[in-house]
Write an enzyme that holds these catalytic residues in place. Structure first.
Site, PDB file in Angstrom:
ATOM      1  N   ASP A 183      -7.266  -2.502  14.362  1.00 15.46           N
ATOM      2  CA  ASP A 183      -8.662  -2.775  13.979  1.00 15.46           C
ATOM      3  C   ASP A 183      -8.784  -4.065  13.153  1.00 15.46           C
ATOM      4  O   ASP A 183      -9.838  -4.340  12.582  1.00 15.46           O
ATOM      5  CB  ASP A 183      -9.248  -1.590  13.195  1.00 15.46           C
ATOM      6  CG  ASP A 183      -8.548  -1.338  11.857  1.00 15.46           C
ATOM      7  OD1 ASP A 183      -7.553  -2.041  11.540  1.00 15.46           O
ATOM      8  OD2 ASP A 183      -8.997  -0.447  11.108  1.00 15.46           O
TER       9      ASP A 183
ATOM     10  N   GLU B 115      -9.630  -1.858   5.543  1.00 14.72           N
ATOM     11  CA  GLU B 115     -10.270  -1.491   6.797  1.00 14.72           C
ATOM     12  C   GLU B 115     -11.530  -2.339   7.036  1.00 14.72           C
ATOM     13  O   GLU B 115     -12.020  -2.984   6.096  1.00 14.72           O
ATOM     14  CB  GLU B 115     -10.624  -0.004   6.758  1.00 14.72           C
ATOM     15  CG  GLU B 115      -9.412   0.917   6.575  1.00 14.72           C
ATOM     16  CD  GLU B 115      -8.499   0.983   7.801  1.00 14.72           C
ATOM     17  OE1 GLU B 115      -8.436   0.005   8.586  1.00 14.72           O
ATOM     18  OE2 GLU B 115      -7.819   2.014   7.974  1.00 14.72           O
TER      19      GLU B 115
ATOM     20  N   HIS C 262      -7.083  -4.842  10.432  1.00 13.17           N
ATOM     21  CA  HIS C 262      -6.869  -4.737   8.980  1.00 13.17           C
ATOM     22  C   HIS C 262      -5.575  -5.415   8.543  1.00 13.17           C
ATOM     23  O   HIS C 262      -4.630  -5.549   9.331  1.00 13.17           O
ATOM     24  CB  HIS C 262      -6.921  -3.273   8.497  1.00 13.17           C
ATOM     25  CG  HIS C 262      -5.768  -2.412   8.904  1.00 13.17           C
ATOM     26  ND1 HIS C 262      -5.866  -1.031   9.000  1.00 13.17           N
ATOM     27  CD2 HIS C 262      -4.476  -2.694   9.238  1.00 13.17           C
ATOM     28  CE1 HIS C 262      -4.698  -0.527   9.346  1.00 13.17           C
ATOM     29  NE2 HIS C 262      -3.831  -1.510   9.512  1.00 13.17           N
TER      30      HIS C 262
ATOM     31  N   ASP D 210       0.826  -1.214   0.000  1.00 12.23           N
ATOM     32  CA  ASP D 210       0.000   0.000   0.000  1.00 12.23           C
ATOM     33  C   ASP D 210       0.858   1.262   0.000  1.00 12.23           C
ATOM     34  O   ASP D 210       2.077   1.205   0.183  1.00 12.23           O
ATOM     35  CB  ASP D 210      -0.969  -0.011   1.199  1.00 12.23           C
ATOM     36  CG  ASP D 210      -0.300  -0.434   2.511  1.00 12.23           C
ATOM     37  OD1 ASP D 210       0.940  -0.392   2.591  1.00 12.23           O
ATOM     38  OD2 ASP D 210      -1.019  -0.809   3.447  1.00 12.23           O
TER      39      ASP D 210
HETATM   40  P1  PGA Z   1       2.345  -1.237  12.519  1.00 14.82           P
HETATM   41  O1  PGA Z   1       1.146  -1.234  11.448  1.00 14.82           O
HETATM   42  O2  PGA Z   1       3.275  -2.296  12.081  1.00 14.82           O
HETATM   43  O3  PGA Z   1       2.955   0.137  12.406  1.00 14.82           O
HETATM   44  O4  PGA Z   1       1.720  -1.498  13.844  1.00 14.82           O
HETATM   45  C1  PGA Z   1       0.574  -2.458  11.083  1.00 14.82           C
HETATM   46  C2  PGA Z   1      -0.612  -2.234  10.165  1.00 14.82           C
HETATM   47  O5  PGA Z   1      -1.319  -1.221  10.301  1.00 14.82           O
HETATM   48  O6  PGA Z   1      -0.852  -3.095   9.311  1.00 14.82           O
END
Ligand code: PGA
Length: 249
Positions: A125, A132, A127, A56
């Site tokens: 959350d 999302e 994801h 992404d």
């Molecule tokens: P993070 O993000 O590794 O910074 O916790 C993970 C994500 O949002 O997929």
């Protein structure tokens, strides 16, 4: 966790030097990238035939922006190893035609032969990539509006909350499910709920990581805190303990 993940990546590259790797950004895979860079420096790994696709990118951030995922990948990984620049793919956050770009990105993945190993983090959350809650479990690469909780989580990297982009371009859940192998990584207490819901909850678009229950070859690598809400923890430990003596298949 990072060393265990690096071992898995190394195993894939040793078996298939021209493997296609799916890359993730965020805090979680940082230790994995550091370990891969160390292995490369010790000449234990060679990336000269590797192709990569990132999950992404934020919409609206130029590649030079310090919080763009282009910048993150270059700083933490690509500039330290020998992946040919033309083999690196990261979604564009600044294209003038997102729909056409997303189609092209999916086509490039297919032309490269599909993703051999996809590295994933998980959002608080639930994801994966920026899929999302509510994302279709068969979604493809597309423009996505970020959840407020994701904007809050990611605000730590920006000076002001207002600077966090609201939109992103992301591989879909369906895109991710087509990877031949998936490595889901998580660390820390604030991921424990999402990890438990993804691994032990029902398959549901409200926790897009739960779609990995339908994937034939997903491995979940956790630290103690991220594993702390798993109900079947004793069983997973038992399986690990007994695995070396299992009949060879
Ligand atoms: P993070 O993000 O590794 O910074 O916790 C993970 C994500 O949002 O997929």
């Amino acid at each position: 966790m990072s060393i265990a993940a690096a071992r898995e990546v190394a195993q894939v590259l040793n078996a298939k030097p021209n493997a296609v790797l799916g890359m993730a950004t965020g805090s979680t895979p940082l230790g994995l990238y550091q370990e891969l860079v160390r292995m490369y420096a010790r000449r234990e790994l060679d990336f000269s035939h590797v192709t990569t696709f990132n999950l992404d990118e934020y919409v609206g951030l130029p590649v030079s922006h310090p919080q763009s995922y282009h910048h993150f990948m270059h700083e933490h990984f690509f500039r330290h190893v020998n992946i040919p620049p033309q083999n690196v793919h990261i979604p564009s956050g600044t294209t003038t035609n997102y729909a056409a770009f997303c189609d092209w990105y999916e086509q490039r993945i297919r032309e490269a032969g599909g993703i051999d190993l996809q590295i994933l983090g998980i959002g608080s959350d639930g994801h994966i990539a920026f899929n999302e809650p509510g994302s279709s479990l068969s979604s493809r690469t597309r423009l996505k509006t970020l959840a407020k909780s994701t904007i809050d989580d990611n605000a730590r990297f920006f000076k002001e909350r207002d600077e966090v982009p609201i939109y992103a371009i992301t591989m879909g859940v369906g895109t991710i499910l087509e990877a031949r192998r998936v490595l889901l990584l998580a660390t820390g207490k604030n991921k424990a709920g999402a990890v438990a819901a993804a691994v032990e909850g029902p398959v549901a678009s409200m926790i897009t990581a739960s779609a990995l229950q339908m994937h034939p070859n997903t491995q979940v690598l956790l630290d103690e805190e991220a594993a702390s809400s798993l109900k079947m923890r004793d069983y997973y430990d038992w399986v690990q303990e007994k695995k070396p003596n299992a009949p060879k298949v």
